[in-house]
Scaffold this motif. Structure first.
Motif, PDB file in Angstrom:
ATOM      1  N   GLY A   1      -7.057  -2.124 -12.316  1.00 44.56           N
ATOM      2  CA  GLY A   1      -8.330  -2.484 -12.918  1.00 44.56           C
ATOM      3  C   GLY A   1      -9.469  -1.536 -12.587  1.00 44.56           C
ATOM      4  N   LEU A   2      -9.205  -0.470 -11.813  1.00 46.95           N
ATOM      5  CA  LEU A   2     -10.231   0.514 -11.471  1.00 46.95           C
ATOM      6  C   LEU A   2      -9.869   1.870 -12.059  1.00 46.95           C
TER       7      LEU A   2
ATOM      8  N   GLY B   1       0.802  -1.218   0.000  1.00 46.79           N
ATOM      9  CA  GLY B   1       0.000   0.000   0.000  1.00 46.79           C
ATOM     10  C   GLY B   1       0.833   1.266   0.000  1.00 46.79           C
ATOM     11  N   ASN B   2       2.157   1.117   0.095  1.00 50.61           N
ATOM     12  CA  ASN B   2       3.040   2.282   0.070  1.00 50.61           C
ATOM     13  C   ASN B   2       3.899   2.346  -1.188  1.00 50.61           C
TER      14      ASN B   2
ATOM     15  N   ALA C   1       0.194   4.854  -3.188  1.00 52.96           N
ATOM     16  CA  ALA C   1       0.349   6.087  -2.411  1.00 52.96           C
ATOM     17  C   ALA C   1      -0.399   7.245  -3.067  1.00 52.96           C
ATOM     18  N   ARG C   2      -0.424   7.278  -4.395  1.00 48.86           N
ATOM     19  CA  ARG C   2      -1.240   8.293  -5.071  1.00 48.86           C
ATOM     20  C   ARG C   2      -2.697   8.181  -4.625  1.00 48.86           C
ATOM     21  N   LEU C   3      -3.216   6.947  -4.645  1.00 46.78           N
ATOM     22  CA  LEU C   3      -4.609   6.726  -4.258  1.00 46.78           C
ATOM     23  C   LEU C   3      -4.849   7.126  -2.803  1.00 46.78           C
ATOM     24  N   ALA C   4      -3.926   6.745  -1.929  1.00 45.76           N
ATOM     25  CA  ALA C   4      -4.080   7.063  -0.516  1.00 45.76           C
ATOM     26  C   ALA C   4      -4.036   8.576  -0.285  1.00 45.76           C
TER      27      ALA C   4
ATOM     28  N   GLY D   1      -7.198  10.097  -1.185  1.00 46.41           N
ATOM     29  CA  GLY D   1      -8.329   9.596  -0.417  1.00 46.41           C
ATOM     30  C   GLY D   1      -9.164   8.607  -1.189  1.00 46.41           C
ATOM     31  N   ALA D   2      -8.555   7.994  -2.210  1.00 47.51           N
ATOM     32  CA  ALA D   2      -9.305   7.104  -3.097  1.00 47.51           C
ATOM     33  C   ALA D   2      -9.055   5.624  -2.830  1.00 47.51           C
ATOM     34  N   LEU D   3      -8.110   5.311  -1.966  1.00 43.98           N
ATOM     35  CA  LEU D   3      -7.773   3.911  -1.723  1.00 43.98           C
ATOM     36  C   LEU D   3      -8.917   3.222  -0.981  1.00 43.98           C
ATOM     37  N   GLY D   4      -9.554   2.274  -1.663  1.00 46.47           N
ATOM     38  CA  GLY D   4     -10.671   1.556  -1.061  1.00 46.47           C
ATOM     39  C   GLY D   4     -11.983   2.326  -1.051  1.00 46.47           C
ATOM     40  N   ALA D   5     -12.015   3.470  -1.740  1.00 47.56           N
ATOM     41  CA  ALA D   5     -13.233   4.299  -1.748  1.00 47.56           C
ATOM     42  C   ALA D   5     -14.318   3.689  -2.633  1.00 47.56           C
TER      43      ALA D   5
END
Length: 432
Positions: free
Chosen positions: A289-290, A248-249, A254-257, A260-264
């Motif tokens: 894939g997203l 996840g890092n 990290a861009r997604l995190a 605020g999009a990681l797991g959103a």
């Protein structure tokens, strides 16, 4: 006849993902460039046997194939890595989470490289292995397994030797250890009497690894959990490493995190904004894939300070700072560390070079405070350079004066865990 331990190994070529519309072009490019081969290492005049191995690196942003040619000399106990054929295709397997057959098709296309490189008479004796990394680790178990099953089917249809456990997801710790073995072989630092080794910093798309051989016992004794220490046997010696893989890092995760999009949820209508992106920027961005709608903040402020505050939330409290860093090792940094340093104009794209941590910080400030100028290179360059700076300083705890060796190849060999994994397959390094 099993070969004995070779002396050369390699590093990861991580590349940014592409949209689904570019998949066909990637496959066409692959077909057209199969004949391109990296420069060979010197071939011994006296040799008794040539043998081959095929290793697939299924990363989060691309799938890569490494075809190795080894020579077992009559007069030498150790085989020599004579040649590496390398090719990659984007996006990674995880992009096909909902269409595993298409993921298997990309592997089938890459196998053409092996067929072109390995003589037909050697196919049935040449092992083919795939190890997946953070891209599949981040997927739901059933989706990851469906992709692995498709790859297994493609391997079983191929003319190559398919060993037991030929397709699997690699343990993140092993990823760091095998890259460490690779770099220390290639730099001539790995032997039974070694006093000096190099550390490794690998920044992938989904995960990042740090691995080094501590000189002080307190480094091992002060780890938060036992998972930060790993051992392996080689040359009748046991090496005890400080190593950890942070899922996840990696740069893309990290861009997604940061956004605020990681797991959103609600990706079809939500727009994820960041002060790390140019104010007028708005686009779609795909990973794993997203597809995400991302933009700058047109009504807010942007720049290095605000961006640093955003990425600090992704790093602080998640990354452990080892007791010793500065005096124990020279660190080789590769994958996205290398790629973004090239994009930012800090190093040459072929030669690489030495950089201080403060060089990343200085260029991150320049990029973030002049986003329009650098937007043509990548609208994410401010975010990426700031994240790398924060990861090194506030994450691992490197001083700004720490010198890192940014590299893509060592002795004309791609530096990555892949050759280390090949050796582990042949020789069982007893990693634990």
């Amino acid at each position: 006849m099993k070969p004995t331990m070779p002396l050369l190994l390699l590093v990861l070529l991580n590349v940014a993902g592409q949209s689904q519309a570019q998949i066909k072009n990637s496959i066409l490019d692959l077909t057209n460039s199969i004949r391109s081969i990296l420069p060979s290492l010197s071939r011994p005049a006296n040799h008794s046997r040539i043998f081959y191995a095929v290793m697939f690196d299924a990363g989060s942003t691309g799938t890569r194939i490494h075809v190795y040619t080894f020579i077992q000399s009559v007069s030498e106990k150790l085989p020599v890595l004579d040649n590496e054929m390398f090719h990659s295709i984007k996006p990674g397997l995880s992009a096909y989470a909902d269409s595993p057959e298409m993921g298997g098709h990309t592997v089938r296309m890459l196998l053409k490289v092996a067929k072109k490189t390995v003589p037909r008479l050697e196919w049935k004796r040449t092992p083919v292995v795939l190890r997946a990394t953070a891209g599949l680790r981040l997927l739901a178990t059933e989706k990851a397994q469906a992709l692995l099953d498709q790859v297994q089917h493609v391997f079983d249809e191929s003319p190559f030797l398919v060993p037991d456990n030929s397709v699997s997801i690699m343990n993140g710790t092993n990823e760091g250890i095998l890259a460490w073995i690779s770099l220390n072989f290639l730099t001539g630092h790995l032997n039974a009497q070694t006093k000096k080794t190099v550390g490794i910093l690998d920044l992938g798309g989904g995960s990042t690894q740090i691995t080094f051989l501590p000189k002080q016992r307190k480094t091992i004794e002060s780890v938060p959990v036992a998972d930060y220490v790993a051992r392996f046997d080689m040359f009748n010696s046991t090496f005890e490493l400080y190593t950890y893989s942070y899922l996840g890092n990696g740069l893309m995760a990290a861009r997604l995190a940061t956004l605020g999009a990681l797991g959103a949820e609600g990706l079809e209508w939500r727009v994820f904004k960041s002060s790390c992106l140019p104010k007028k920027f708005r686009d779609e961005w795909s990973f794993g894939g997203l597809t995400y709608h991302v933009s700058g903040d047109p009504d807010g402020y942007s720049g290095y300070k605000l961006c640093y505050q955003e990425v600090l939330k992704v790093v602080k409290g998640f990354i452990h700072q080892p007791y010793e860093l500065e005096d124990s090792n020279v660190f080789y940094a590769f994958s996205y560390y290398f790629d973004r340093a090239v994009d930012a104009g800090l190093i040459d794209g072929v030669q690489g070079g030495m950089l201080e941590v403060r060089d990343f910080k200085k260029r991150a400030k320049e990029v973030c405070n002049k986003m329009t100028k650098y937007a043509l290179i990548s609208p994410f360059l401010c975010l990426d350079m700031t994240y790398i700076t924060c990861l090194l300083k506030d994450g691992f705890g490197f001083k700004e004066s720490t010198v890192l060796q940014l590299t893509k190849k060592v002795n004309n060999v791609e530096a990555s865990w892949a050759l280390g994994a090949t050796l582990d397959h042949f020789y069982n390094l007893k990693i634990h």
